[in-house]
Write a protein that holds these residues in place. Structure first.
Motif, PDB file in Angstrom:
ATOM      1  N   THR A 155       0.844  -1.193   0.000  1.00  0.00           N
ATOM      2  CA  THR A 155       0.000   0.000   0.000  1.00  0.00           C
ATOM      3  C   THR A 155       0.879   1.243   0.000  1.00  0.00           C
ATOM      4  O   THR A 155       1.854   1.317   0.741  1.00  0.00           O
ATOM      5  CB  THR A 155      -0.922   0.008   1.237  1.00  0.00           C
ATOM      6  N   LYS A 156       0.528   2.198  -0.842  1.00  0.00           N
ATOM      7  CA  LYS A 156       1.223   3.482  -0.919  1.00  0.00           C
ATOM      8  C   LYS A 156       0.238   4.580  -0.543  1.00  0.00           C
ATOM      9  O   LYS A 156      -0.976   4.407  -0.668  1.00  0.00           O
ATOM     10  CB  LYS A 156       1.744   3.724  -2.348  1.00  0.00           C
ATOM     11  N   TYR A 157       0.770   5.729  -0.112  1.00  0.00           N
ATOM     12  CA  TYR A 157      -0.071   6.800   0.417  1.00  0.00           C
ATOM     13  C   TYR A 157       0.304   8.153  -0.177  1.00  0.00           C
ATOM     14  O   TYR A 157       1.448   8.375  -0.569  1.00  0.00           O
ATOM     15  CB  TYR A 157       0.086   6.883   1.938  1.00  0.00           C
ATOM     16  N   THR A 158      -0.681   9.081  -0.174  1.00  0.00           N
ATOM     17  CA  THR A 158      -0.439  10.447  -0.620  1.00  0.00           C
ATOM     18  C   THR A 158      -0.547  11.390   0.578  1.00  0.00           C
ATOM     19  O   THR A 158      -1.120  11.035   1.610  1.00  0.00           O
ATOM     20  CB  THR A 158      -1.479  10.907  -1.663  1.00  0.00           C
ATOM     21  N   MET A 188       4.200   7.663  -0.722  1.00  0.00           N
ATOM     22  CA  MET A 188       4.810   7.270   0.556  1.00  0.00           C
ATOM     23  C   MET A 188       4.526   5.808   0.888  1.00  0.00           C
ATOM     24  O   MET A 188       3.439   5.298   0.605  1.00  0.00           O
ATOM     25  CB  MET A 188       4.243   8.136   1.684  1.00  0.00           C
ATOM     26  N   SER A 189       5.482   5.174   1.551  1.00  0.00           N
ATOM     27  CA  SER A 189       5.274   3.834   2.108  1.00  0.00           C
ATOM     28  C   SER A 189       4.430   3.990   3.372  1.00  0.00           C
ATOM     29  O   SER A 189       4.199   5.110   3.851  1.00  0.00           O
ATOM     30  CB  SER A 189       6.619   3.200   2.477  1.00  0.00           C
ATOM     31  N   LYS A 241       3.007   7.117   8.205  1.00  0.00           N
ATOM     32  CA  LYS A 241       2.856   7.229   9.659  1.00  0.00           C
ATOM     33  C   LYS A 241       3.693   8.381  10.209  1.00  0.00           C
ATOM     34  O   LYS A 241       3.255   9.130  11.082  1.00  0.00           O
ATOM     35  CB  LYS A 241       3.239   5.913  10.345  1.00  0.00           C
ATOM     36  N   THR A 242       4.901   8.547   9.690  1.00  0.00           N
ATOM     37  CA  THR A 242       5.774   9.665  10.092  1.00  0.00           C
ATOM     38  C   THR A 242       5.131  10.990   9.703  1.00  0.00           C
ATOM     39  O   THR A 242       5.102  11.943  10.487  1.00  0.00           O
ATOM     40  CB  THR A 242       7.158   9.534   9.445  1.00  0.00           C
ATOM     41  N   TYR A 243       4.577  11.038   8.501  1.00  0.00           N
ATOM     42  CA  TYR A 243       3.886  12.237   8.013  1.00  0.00           C
ATOM     43  C   TYR A 243       2.718  12.593   8.925  1.00  0.00           C
ATOM     44  O   TYR A 243       2.539  13.754   9.314  1.00  0.00           O
ATOM     45  CB  TYR A 243       3.427  12.003   6.575  1.00  0.00           C
ATOM     46  N   LEU A 244       1.916  11.602   9.319  1.00  0.00           N
ATOM     47  CA  LEU A 244       0.778  11.847  10.213  1.00  0.00           C
ATOM     48  C   LEU A 244       1.243  12.382  11.563  1.00  0.00           C
ATOM     49  O   LEU A 244       0.629  13.290  12.127  1.00  0.00           O
ATOM     50  CB  LEU A 244      -0.029  10.570  10.425  1.00  0.00           C
ATOM     51  N   ALA A 245       2.326  11.814  12.070  1.00  0.00           N
ATOM     52  CA  ALA A 245       2.854  12.251  13.374  1.00  0.00           C
ATOM     53  C   ALA A 245       3.261  13.721  13.318  1.00  0.00           C
ATOM     54  O   ALA A 245       3.121  14.454  14.287  1.00  0.00           O
ATOM     55  CB  ALA A 245       4.033  11.375  13.781  1.00  0.00           C
ATOM     56  N   GLU A 246       3.743  14.172  12.153  1.00  0.00           N
ATOM     57  CA  GLU A 246       4.166  15.556  11.994  1.00  0.00           C
ATOM     58  C   GLU A 246       2.960  16.504  11.942  1.00  0.00           C
ATOM     59  O   GLU A 246       3.102  17.689  12.182  1.00  0.00           O
ATOM     60  CB  GLU A 246       5.006  15.719  10.720  1.00  0.00           C
ATOM     61  N   LEU A 247       1.785  15.985  11.616  1.00  0.00           N
ATOM     62  CA  LEU A 247       0.572  16.815  11.523  1.00  0.00           C
ATOM     63  C   LEU A 247       0.018  17.160  12.903  1.00  0.00           C
ATOM     64  O   LEU A 247      -0.682  18.149  13.052  1.00  0.00           O
ATOM     65  CB  LEU A 247      -0.517  16.101  10.707  1.00  0.00           C
ATOM     66  N   ASP A 248       0.301  16.323  13.871  1.00  0.00           N
ATOM     67  CA  ASP A 248      -0.245  16.540  15.210  1.00  0.00           C
ATOM     68  C   ASP A 248       0.428  17.676  15.957  1.00  0.00           C
ATOM     69  O   ASP A 248       1.496  18.082  15.729  1.00  0.00           O
ATOM     70  CB  ASP A 248      -0.135  15.248  16.051  1.00  0.00           C
TER      71      ASP A 248
END
Length: 125
Positions: free
Chosen positions: A4-7, A112-113, A118-125
């Motif tokens: 699975t890849k993510y945007t 994104m992998s 997950k790293t990207y989401l953590a940066e949003l918080d």
């Protein structure tokens, strides 16, 4: 299971052969709230990266689902027309929106992998 890849717009894509299944992430559906309507494209429609692939409306907002890769729509999730809340129940699985026939598999390399997402989401918080 397919990789699975993510945007950054919170879409996911899973490729099986030359077909890519596209949906929104759990994060996206949580931000939207209860999904009340889904508008799906016509079979045969061609989309490019970043083009609108579907529209999802919730009690909070309407939002576009963007194509993470280029391709031709070969299947849509008809179940969402009658039960749009399927997106809330299983965004990363049965709540998928469209299946695309890939036009350029190299576009996947720009996504994104799971770990990167997950790293990207953590940066949003």
């Amino acid at each position: 299971m397919a990789d699975t890849k993510y945007t950054k717009d919170h879409e996911w894509v899973r490729v099986d052969g030359d077909t890519a299944t596209v949906g929104i992430t759990d994060y996206a559906q949580e931000q939207l709230g209860d999904v009340v309507y889904v508008e799906l494209p016509d079979i045969g429609k061609s989309v490019g990266v970043g083009d609108e692939a579907a529209v999802v409306e919730s009690v909070k907002a309407a939002s576009e689902v963007y194509a993470p890769i280029s391709g031709e729509v070969v299947e849509v999730n008809e179940a969402l027309a009658d039960a749009p809340n399927g997106v809330n129940e299983d965004a990363a699985g049965a709540g998928w929106f469209v299946k695309l026939k890939l036009s350029d598999a190299s576009e996947l390399e720009k996504l994104m992998s799971e770990d990167e997402y997950k790293t990207y989401l953590a940066e949003l918080d």
